[in-house]
Scaffold this active site. Structure first.
Site, short mmCIF file in Angstrom:
data_model
loop_
_atom_site.label_atom_id
_atom_site.label_comp_id
_atom_site.label_asym_id
_atom_site.label_seq_id
_atom_site.Cartn_x
_atom_site.Cartn_y
_atom_site.Cartn_z
CE1 TYR A 141 -3.84 2.31 0.77
CE2 TYR A 141 -2.56 3.01 2.61
CZ TYR A 141 -3.62 3.17 1.65
OH TYR A 141 -4.62 4.32 1.90
CE LYS A 145 -3.29 5.15 -1.92
NZ LYS A 145 -4.68 5.75 -2.75
NE ARG A 189 -10.65 1.80 7.13
CZ ARG A 189 -10.67 2.36 5.83
NH1 ARG A 189 -9.82 3.41 5.77
NH2 ARG A 189 -11.56 2.34 5.10
P1 NAD Z 1 -12.71 2.13 0.14
O1 NAD Z 1 -12.29 0.60 0.20
O2 NAD Z 1 -13.95 2.19 0.86
O3 NAD Z 1 -12.87 2.84 -0.93
C1 NAD Z 1 -12.14 2.23 -2.32
C2 NAD Z 1 -12.92 2.21 -3.49
O4 NAD Z 1 -12.10 1.75 -4.47
C3 NAD Z 1 -14.03 1.03 -3.19
O5 NAD Z 1 -15.19 1.23 -3.62
C4 NAD Z 1 -13.21 0.01 -4.20
O6 NAD Z 1 -14.24 -0.94 -5.01
C5 NAD Z 1 -12.58 0.72 -5.26
N1 NAD Z 1 -11.46 0.18 -5.98
C6 NAD Z 1 -10.41 -0.32 -5.60
N2 NAD Z 1 -9.64 -0.96 -6.71
C7 NAD Z 1 -10.30 -0.45 -7.71
C8 NAD Z 1 -9.89 -0.66 -9.01
N3 NAD Z 1 -8.70 -1.29 -9.68
N4 NAD Z 1 -10.90 -0.16 -10.08
C9 NAD Z 1 -11.93 0.61 -9.69
N5 NAD Z 1 -12.22 0.57 -8.41
C10 NAD Z 1 -11.67 0.09 -7.45
O7 NAD Z 1 -11.66 2.94 0.89
P2 NAD Z 1 -11.64 4.59 1.49
O8 NAD Z 1 -11.57 4.50 2.86
O9 NAD Z 1 -12.89 5.15 0.85
O10 NAD Z 1 -10.39 5.07 0.68
C11 NAD Z 1 -10.51 5.67 -0.66
C12 NAD Z 1 -9.10 6.28 -0.90
O11 NAD Z 1 -8.79 7.19 -0.03
C13 NAD Z 1 -8.01 5.33 -1.19
O12 NAD Z 1 -7.23 5.45 -2.44
C14 NAD Z 1 -7.34 5.30 0.08
O13 NAD Z 1 -5.99 5.10 -0.13
C15 NAD Z 1 -7.32 6.87 0.34
N6 NAD Z 1 -7.21 7.05 1.94
C16 NAD Z 1 -8.24 6.70 2.76
C17 NAD Z 1 -8.05 6.83 3.98
C18 NAD Z 1 -8.98 6.60 5.06
O14 NAD Z 1 -8.85 6.99 6.41
N7 NAD Z 1 -10.32 6.17 4.80
C19 NAD Z 1 -6.73 7.42 4.49
C20 NAD Z 1 -5.67 7.77 3.59
C21 NAD Z 1 -5.96 7.48 2.28
N1 UDP Z 2 -5.96 -1.65 16.01
C1 UDP Z 2 -6.20 -2.09 17.25
N2 UDP Z 2 -7.22 -3.14 17.17
C2 UDP Z 2 -8.10 -3.44 16.02
C3 UDP Z 2 -7.68 -2.84 14.70
C4 UDP Z 2 -6.66 -1.87 14.51
O1 UDP Z 2 -5.72 -1.88 18.07
O2 UDP Z 2 -8.99 -4.34 16.11
C5 UDP Z 2 -4.78 -0.66 16.01
C6 UDP Z 2 -3.76 -0.99 14.75
O3 UDP Z 2 -2.85 -1.84 15.25
C7 UDP Z 2 -3.03 0.41 14.65
C8 UDP Z 2 -4.24 1.25 14.98
O4 UDP Z 2 -5.21 0.70 15.53
O5 UDP Z 2 -2.14 0.68 15.54
C9 UDP Z 2 -5.04 2.06 13.81
O6 UDP Z 2 -5.31 0.86 12.79
P1 UDP Z 2 -6.27 0.94 11.67
O7 UDP Z 2 -6.17 -0.28 10.98
O8 UDP Z 2 -7.56 1.81 12.05
O9 UDP Z 2 -5.34 2.06 10.62
P2 UDP Z 2 -3.79 2.20 10.34
O10 UDP Z 2 -3.01 1.13 11.01
O11 UDP Z 2 -3.71 2.27 8.69
O12 UDP Z 2 -3.64 3.72 10.92
#
Ligand code: NAD
Ligand code: UDP
Length: 314
Positions: A147, A151, A188
């Site tokens: 991942y 990115k 998460r």
């Molecule tokens: P999510 O899994 O809910 O959404 C991702 C979407 O992308 C899904 O609907 C999935 O079906 C689609 N997808 C994946 N691969 C695909 C492909 N090859 N073609 C078409 N569609 C595809 O996740 P999210 O939390 O909404 O994240 C969305 C974006 O934001 C991602 O790029 C993620 O890296 C970024 N992001 C999210 C967070 C967060 O906290 N949620 C943090 C940092 C970055």
């Molecule tokens: N985590 C946890 N219990 C869970 C899921 C996640 O303690 O059931 C912890 C994980 O190890 C990390 C933090 O919570 O330290 C946030 O995890 P998340 O998967 O939400 O996001 P990311 O690690 O990508 O920030």
């Protein structure tokens, strides 16, 4: 700028909130998603409207759409650790090939392009809080590398298209964001803790829970992205809420606000789990006039109703 936007990953958690916002602002919204981690139900309420189109498509393939495009928001990618650990190759492909195809489409349509990047580009950071000028501490061959490196590649590719092809690009580095439409079982911490607390089941804290995160409410993130699109700022911008909390204290907070009887249990810390994470948002304040409006407690209270409904229905 015209008003026709393509949102890749538009049926996911963040993508669907962006579809809503751009639709509300009067844009014509094309939502492209192959639904590997997203759900049609996230955008079903927009279906049937003249200004909304859903396209079921994998963005790692050759990409084209009919008609003009003014803006592409590239959000497609698995985003939760269990998703990208289960789909390591798709994650690498959508971050690399998917970003390349989306940029190619932006070039062909002369559209502006915004990349959804992540605080994960900082890895397990040696600088705290994290500024955009920090280059990060990522293990390329570790499990999370699929991942993080995808990115990082996506950011490099975006800047190359900007510099070489003159594409008007933006990069947002998103910190942990939460709100409605998160999947209850995406693994998460936040949805897991809500699910466990609402069912009075043990809360699973990984490691000793001393690792920190900074959680952002989804409406604040969407506002930051909307402002970034309308700015002329090309370098990466952190969007996140700097309110930092340890995962153990966070588990206690969720127990308290849900009125749960859950105990906390400790499980093994996943490999390469970042120890600390907090955005420095000076840049977003300066160039976008943006800062979060929703405190963590307020945002969690708003989100609890959604999780209660999910637990009841599933
Ligand atoms: P999510 O899994 O809910 O959404 C991702 C979407 O992308 C899904 O609907 C999935 O079906 C689609 N997808 C994946 N691969 C695909 C492909 N090859 N073609 C078409 N569609 C595809 O996740 P999210 O939390 O909404 O994240 C969305 C974006 O934001 C991602 O790029 C993620 O890296 C970024 N992001 C999210 C967070 C967060 O906290 N949620 C943090 C940092 C970055
Ligand atoms: N985590 C946890 N219990 C869970 C899921 C996640 O303690 O059931 C912890 C994980 O190890 C990390 C933090 O919570 O330290 C946030 O995890 P998340 O998967 O939400 O996001 P990311 O690690 O990508 O920030």
């Amino acid at each position: 700028m015209g008003n026709r936007v393509l949102i890749t990953g538009g049926a996911g958690f963040l993508g669907s909130h962006l579809c809503d916002r751009f639709y509300r602002e009067g844009w014509n919204v094309l939502c492209m998603d192959n639904l590997i981690t997203g759900a049609f139900s996230n955008i079903q309420h927009l279906e049937g409207n003249e200004r909304f189109t859903f396209i079921d498509y994998d963005v790692t393939n050759y990409l084209d759409v009919d008609g003009p495009l003014d803006l592409i928001l590239h959000f497609a990618s698995p985003a939760s650790p269990i998703d990208y650990l289960e789909m390591p190759i798709q994650t690498l492909k959508v971050g690399s090939l998917g970003t390349h195809k989306s940029l190619g489409l932006a070039r062909a349509k002369k559209a502006k392009f915004l990349l959804a990047s992540t605080s994960e580009v900082y890895g397990d950071p040696l600088e705290h809080p994290q500024k955009e000028t920090y280059w990060g501490n990522v293990n390329p061959t570790g499990l999370r590398g699929v991942y993080d490196e995808a990115k990082r590649f996506a950011e490099a590719m975006t800047m190359a298209y900007h510099r070489y092809h003159g594409i008007d690009t933006r990069i947002v580095r998103i910190f942990n964001t939460y709100g409605s439409r998160m999947r209850l079982k995406d693994g998460r911490a936040l949805p897991t803790f809500f699910r466990q607390a609402l069912k009075n089941e043990p809360i699973t804290v990984f490691g000793d829970g001393s690792q920190t995160r900074s959680f952002t409410y989804v409406d604040d993130l969407v506002e930051g992205i909307y402002r970034l699109v309308h700015s002329d700022y090309v370098d990466p911008v952190n969007i996140g809420n700097p309110e930092e909390i340890s995962i153990l204290d966070f588990a206690k907070e969720i127990i308290e606000i849900t009125g749960s009887k859950s105990d906390i249990i400790f499980e093994e810390l996943p490999a390469d789990d970042p120890q600390i994470r907090q955005p420095d948002i000076s840049r977003a304040k300066e160039v976008l006039g943006w800062q979060p409006q929703t405190g963590r407690r307020e945002g969690l209270m708003k989100t609890m109703a959604y999780f209660k409904e999910q637990v009841l229905n599933g």
